[in-house]
Design a protein around this motif. Sequence first.
Motif, short mmCIF file in Angstrom:
data_model
loop_
_atom_site.label_atom_id
_atom_site.label_comp_id
_atom_site.label_asym_id
_atom_site.label_seq_id
_atom_site.Cartn_x
_atom_site.Cartn_y
_atom_site.Cartn_z
N ARG A 1 -21.66 12.76 30.24
CA ARG A 1 -20.35 12.83 29.87
C ARG A 1 -20.05 12.51 28.41
NH1 ARG A 1 -14.41 11.99 32.97
NH2 ARG A 1 -13.08 12.81 31.00
N ALA A 2 -20.54 11.05 28.22
CA ALA A 2 -20.31 10.34 26.82
C ALA A 2 -21.21 11.07 25.88
CB ALA A 2 -20.63 8.74 27.21
N TRP A 3 -22.17 11.63 26.41
CA TRP A 3 -23.17 12.23 25.48
C TRP A 3 -22.69 13.36 25.24
CZ3 TRP A 3 -25.76 16.75 25.58
CH2 TRP A 3 -26.58 16.78 24.34
N ARG A 4 -21.98 14.08 25.90
CA ARG A 4 -21.50 15.55 25.55
C ARG A 4 -20.38 15.50 24.61
NH1 ARG A 4 -23.98 19.68 27.79
NH2 ARG A 4 -25.02 19.53 29.66
N GLU A 5 -19.55 14.24 24.89
CA GLU A 5 -18.44 13.98 23.91
C GLU A 5 -18.88 13.65 22.54
OE1 GLU A 5 -16.13 10.96 25.31
OE2 GLU A 5 -15.23 12.31 27.05
N GLN A 6 -19.93 12.94 22.37
CA GLN A 6 -20.59 12.89 21.00
C GLN A 6 -20.92 13.95 20.56
OE1 GLN A 6 -23.02 9.32 20.69
NE2 GLN A 6 -21.67 8.14 22.35
N ARG B 1 -7.23 6.61 8.31
CA ARG B 1 -7.09 7.04 9.93
C ARG B 1 -5.91 8.03 10.11
NH1 ARG B 1 -6.59 2.31 14.63
NH2 ARG B 1 -6.46 3.92 16.39
N LEU B 2 -6.09 8.97 10.81
CA LEU B 2 -5.26 9.73 11.69
C LEU B 2 -4.69 9.08 13.09
CD1 LEU B 2 -6.50 13.14 10.91
CD2 LEU B 2 -4.46 12.00 9.43
N ARG B 3 -3.38 8.79 13.39
CA ARG B 3 -3.02 8.22 14.37
C ARG B 3 -2.31 9.40 15.24
NH1 ARG B 3 -3.44 2.72 14.42
NH2 ARG B 3 -3.64 1.70 12.44
N VAL B 4 -3.10 10.23 15.62
CA VAL B 4 -2.56 11.48 16.27
C VAL B 4 -2.14 11.47 17.62
CG1 VAL B 4 -4.29 12.81 14.80
CG2 VAL B 4 -5.23 11.80 17.16
N SER B 5 -1.32 12.26 18.07
CA SER B 5 -0.94 12.30 19.61
C SER B 5 -1.64 13.16 20.26
CB SER B 5 0.54 13.24 19.54
OG SER B 5 0.60 14.32 18.98
N ASP B 6 -1.44 13.07 21.61
CA ASP B 6 -2.11 13.83 22.49
C ASP B 6 -2.33 15.27 22.18
OD1 ASP B 6 -2.55 11.54 23.85
OD2 ASP B 6 -1.18 11.80 25.39
N HIS C 1 -13.00 14.29 10.95
CA HIS C 1 -13.83 14.15 11.87
C HIS C 1 -13.37 13.11 12.94
CE1 HIS C 1 -14.43 11.00 8.81
NE2 HIS C 1 -14.74 10.31 9.89
N HIS C 2 -13.96 13.02 14.15
CA HIS C 2 -13.78 12.35 15.45
C HIS C 2 -14.79 11.39 15.69
CE1 HIS C 2 -12.69 12.03 19.82
NE2 HIS C 2 -12.20 11.17 19.15
N ASP C 3 -14.41 10.17 15.68
CA ASP C 3 -15.35 9.06 16.17
C ASP C 3 -15.33 8.67 17.56
OD1 ASP C 3 -16.70 6.65 16.49
OD2 ASP C 3 -16.01 5.67 14.59
N VAL C 4 -16.30 9.40 18.30
CA VAL C 4 -15.97 9.20 19.63
C VAL C 4 -16.27 7.70 20.22
CG1 VAL C 4 -16.76 10.12 22.14
CG2 VAL C 4 -16.89 11.35 20.03
N LEU C 5 -16.98 6.86 19.54
CA LEU C 5 -17.14 5.29 20.00
C LEU C 5 -15.77 4.66 19.97
CD1 LEU C 5 -20.71 4.82 18.73
CD2 LEU C 5 -20.09 5.46 21.01
N ARG C 6 -15.06 4.88 18.86
CA ARG C 6 -13.79 4.14 18.50
C ARG C 6 -12.85 4.94 19.15
NH1 ARG C 6 -14.16 1.70 12.53
NH2 ARG C 6 -16.30 0.47 12.82
N GLY C 7 -12.94 6.17 19.40
CA GLY C 7 -11.65 6.84 19.83
C GLY C 7 -10.59 7.22 18.61
N ARG C 8 -11.09 7.46 17.62
CA ARG C 8 -10.30 7.54 16.50
C ARG C 8 -10.53 8.83 15.70
NH1 ARG C 8 -10.45 1.45 13.68
NH2 ARG C 8 -9.64 0.19 15.36
N TRP C 9 -9.51 9.40 14.99
CA TRP C 9 -9.65 10.65 14.06
C TRP C 9 -9.56 9.99 12.68
CZ3 TRP C 9 -10.75 15.59 15.54
CH2 TRP C 9 -10.83 16.00 16.76
N TYR C 10 -10.35 10.62 11.86
CA TYR C 10 -10.30 10.21 10.27
C TYR C 10 -10.03 11.57 9.52
CZ TYR C 10 -11.72 5.58 11.96
OH TYR C 10 -11.85 4.37 12.53
N VAL C 11 -9.48 11.27 8.18
CA VAL C 11 -9.73 12.40 7.22
C VAL C 11 -10.10 11.84 5.97
CG1 VAL C 11 -7.17 11.92 6.68
CG2 VAL C 11 -8.17 13.96 6.17
N THR C 12 -11.07 12.51 5.24
CA THR C 12 -11.68 12.14 4.10
C THR C 12 -11.26 13.21 2.93
OG1 THR C 12 -13.63 11.08 5.51
CG2 THR C 12 -13.78 11.60 3.03
#
Length: 538
Positions: free
Chosen positions: A185-190, A18-23, A270-281
């Motif tokens: 709006r939520a759909w467009r983010e996904q 998980r990437l704990r990114v800033s704004d 990649h960005h998981d919109v539902l969880r609001g998290r960023w990940y690196v694989t």
Amino acid sequence: MAAPFVVPGPTGTAIRARLRVSDTDTAVLAEVGVFLGGLAAGDFVVRSRQGLEHGGQTWAVRKRELTGVSSARWAGSITKATHDQWALARRGQTAEVAWLRKQIASIQERLARPLGAKADKREGLPRGYGSRAEWHAKSRRVHALRGRLAGVEADWAAGRVRVVRGGKRLARLRHHLDQAGLSERAWREQWRAARMFLAADGESGKGLGNETIRITATGRLSIKLPAALARLANAPHGRYVLDATVVFRHRREEWLDRITNNRAVAYRIHHDVLRGRWYVTASWQRTPAFVLPLEAALARGVVAVDMNDDHLAAWRLDRHGNPVGEPRRFFYDLAGSAQHRDAQIRHALTRLLHHTRATGAGAIAVEDLDFTDGRCREKYGRNKRFRRLISRFPTAKLKARLVAMAAEQDIAIVAVDPAYTSRWGAQHWQQPLSTSKRKVSRHDAASIAIGRRALGHPIRRRTAPPPHDRSDRAEHRTVQARPDARRREGPRPRIPGPRTRSVPPGSGAKAGDQHAQHRSGHAAERGFWHQDSPLLSL
């Protein structure tokens, strides 16, 4: 039946953190991902229009055009991802053509049968349809499948593929937001997150195994920015360094060994919109592991596993095919989201591997299941409940997960033919192993059948020995020996001496002559026994 074989190990691996990114990091990653995603979408359009006329020169032209607005490495990653996606779509067309042809042939065979006709297994004839209405509906179904097949074959011949970047399911969800409980709006983010492109292939010999997305041993992550977004750089050479620190907790030592020796490592953000998290694989290829011979894998026995829709039934068998200990069952729940189902499968397989190591076995025997065409109505009729059960059975995911996880534990996976394992296991093992304190299920008995087939033994259990009077009225005992064992039916050793009651058996002059014994299948049984007629007078 197919012979059992040892399944080869995995050729690649992937780890995620998980990437704990800033704004600020979030804004930069989103802008770069959307920009590169637009380039990837345009490149795929050009590649699809080229069809079968694609070649090395057209590839070079596409890469040259992308290099001017991004970079040479980003252009290489985008064009390679485009080719992989196009090839995947072509394989999907091939599978769809094969499935359509099989469905059409299956329905045509049943249409040719009389109404209500029963299946004939000896002649290989399917059963007929139950009513005239069903026969009419299936005839219309055949015409629809033929039209669909003609369209797919035309696309295949022209080299035309149909791909939705971001996923067809998410694209269709746009017209059913009320049912999905999503706002526009939520759909467009996904949708935007699914169409981002933040992936770079590794390259051996380069610094840390990747020049585009680089992660140091301390977890410092930096990205090579495209030329059009060079204004976002906060480090030399047009790079952006994230504030977040990457920590790989799984296979960390293996990853550190690769980046220390500058071996290729591919990264994807990649960005998981539902969880609001960023990940690196991180992913890389592995050297193919040595496949053990079947005899060596089964030398210490095997843990046989019968896969079901809600649990794994396992039983330990020694190398002679005898069940040892008590049966074990590892349950999992396939309801809920995909992440929940995947976690349930991983948890069940982890417990299975721990049980295998605890018993001392060196292999796990499983059925070589394949339910790719087992969900159709033509095969199972109107049994909708059973068709749904087959459809949700995680055969591919279970096998892939089990092979990958067992390779880390040095446990071999032996695949066997699944024919009649449940039926014969219940017939020969369920009742004899059931006691007042232990209830053996049909699945437990099937696991024994799977294990014995992997070990090379027949599924039928060993019969009881003859009675004490050595009579042939109870037949002879089934010899428990491997198929390749020699001299298992040979004569007893020749011991000199007369064969009388005063000497031990087997010491007579004819001890090694099987024709002089009353044995099954020998000349002594083939002759006719003649009895003299009784005297008429005394």
